[in-house]
Enzyme design. Structure first.
Site, PDB file in Angstrom:
ATOM      1  N   HIS A  72      34.353  23.538  83.183  1.00  0.00           N
ATOM      2  CA  HIS A  72      35.019  23.907  81.987  1.00  0.00           C
ATOM      3  C   HIS A  72      35.459  25.453  82.045  1.00  0.00           C
ATOM      4  CE1 HIS A  72      31.585  26.334  80.484  1.00  0.00           C
ATOM      5  NE2 HIS A  72      30.761  25.438  80.852  1.00  0.00           N
ATOM      6  N   GLU A 132      25.727  19.398  80.286  1.00  0.00           N
ATOM      7  CA  GLU A 132      24.829  20.124  81.193  1.00  0.00           C
ATOM      8  C   GLU A 132      23.426  19.877  80.845  1.00  0.00           C
ATOM      9  OE1 GLU A 132      24.045  21.726  83.736  1.00  0.00           O
ATOM     10  OE2 GLU A 132      25.356  23.502  83.460  1.00  0.00           O
TER      11      GLU A 132
END
Length: 206
Positions: free
Chosen positions: A9, A86
């Site tokens: 990202h 994550e």
């Protein structure tokens, strides 16, 4: 030949406001949105229009917003999957880096510990790798015959590469695959059935 294209990202608010990463859910910055557009333009040149691609993303904002911008360039739909998040940072989610430094669990030794759980209610590194590996195995089975584009996070991307290279959990102490916001990684298989890393953390478009 099956292919996975990984994107970390782009720049998120937590990168510039001293917040923790992990499950802290922050949006892209204005620079992050510009970076995502550049990634999307690059991806047009990376994919083969005669092949079928599906796009998956972590459901955390910084990844899903990156994915939506890329999807606009590729005319694809975004499939959100919590398995691509994550590492779960437990009680540190939404906290500052200074707070996290004061509240992380002590380690029993120096170096990497597979079973180390950095924060209460969070994941250990081993649990994180198991979750990522299970997610990728599931996507591989459900999207058989299709190439997969995945927008995710730095730690997750590194563990996807480890899964691709068939790392056993205990092998994680020997290597770490560090990437950057907006970096593009391409994985494929050759004619011998070997796993290839064709491109890793390419940021030439930024």
């Amino acid at each position: 030949m099956w292919k996975i294209i990984l994107v970390q990202h782009c720049q998120s608010e937590h990168h510039i406001n001293e917040m923790t990463g992990g499950w802290t859910d922050t949006p892209l910055t204005s620079l992050g949105r510009e970076q995502a557009n550049l990634v999307g333009e690059k991806m047009i040149g990376l994919i083969n229009s005669e092949e079928e691609y599906v796009l998956y993303s972590s459901d955390l904002l910084r990844a899903s917003q990156t994915a939506e911008i890329i999807a606009g360039h590729l005319n694809l739909e975004v499939n959100l999957d919590q398995g691509l998040r994550e590492i779960n940072t437990g009680i540190a989610a939404g906290k500052t880096k200074a707070w996290a430094k004061e509240h992380r669990n002590p380690k029993s030794k120096q170096g990497f510990e597979l079973n180390y759980r950095e924060f209460e209610k969070g994941e250990s590194w081993g649990e994180f790798y198991t979750r990522v590996s299970n997610c990728l195995t599931r996507l591989y089975q459900s999207e058989e015959g299709k190439n997969i584009i995945i927008v995710t996070h730095g730690g997750t991307l590194g563990y996807i590469v480890a899964w691709w290279l068939k790392f056993e959990p205990e092998m994680l102490s020997n290597a770490y695959f560090a990437s950057s916001p907006g970096g593009v990684t391409v994985l494929s298989q050759n004619n011998y059935g070997q796993q290839e890393i064709n491109r890793f953390n390419d940021t030439s478009h930024l």
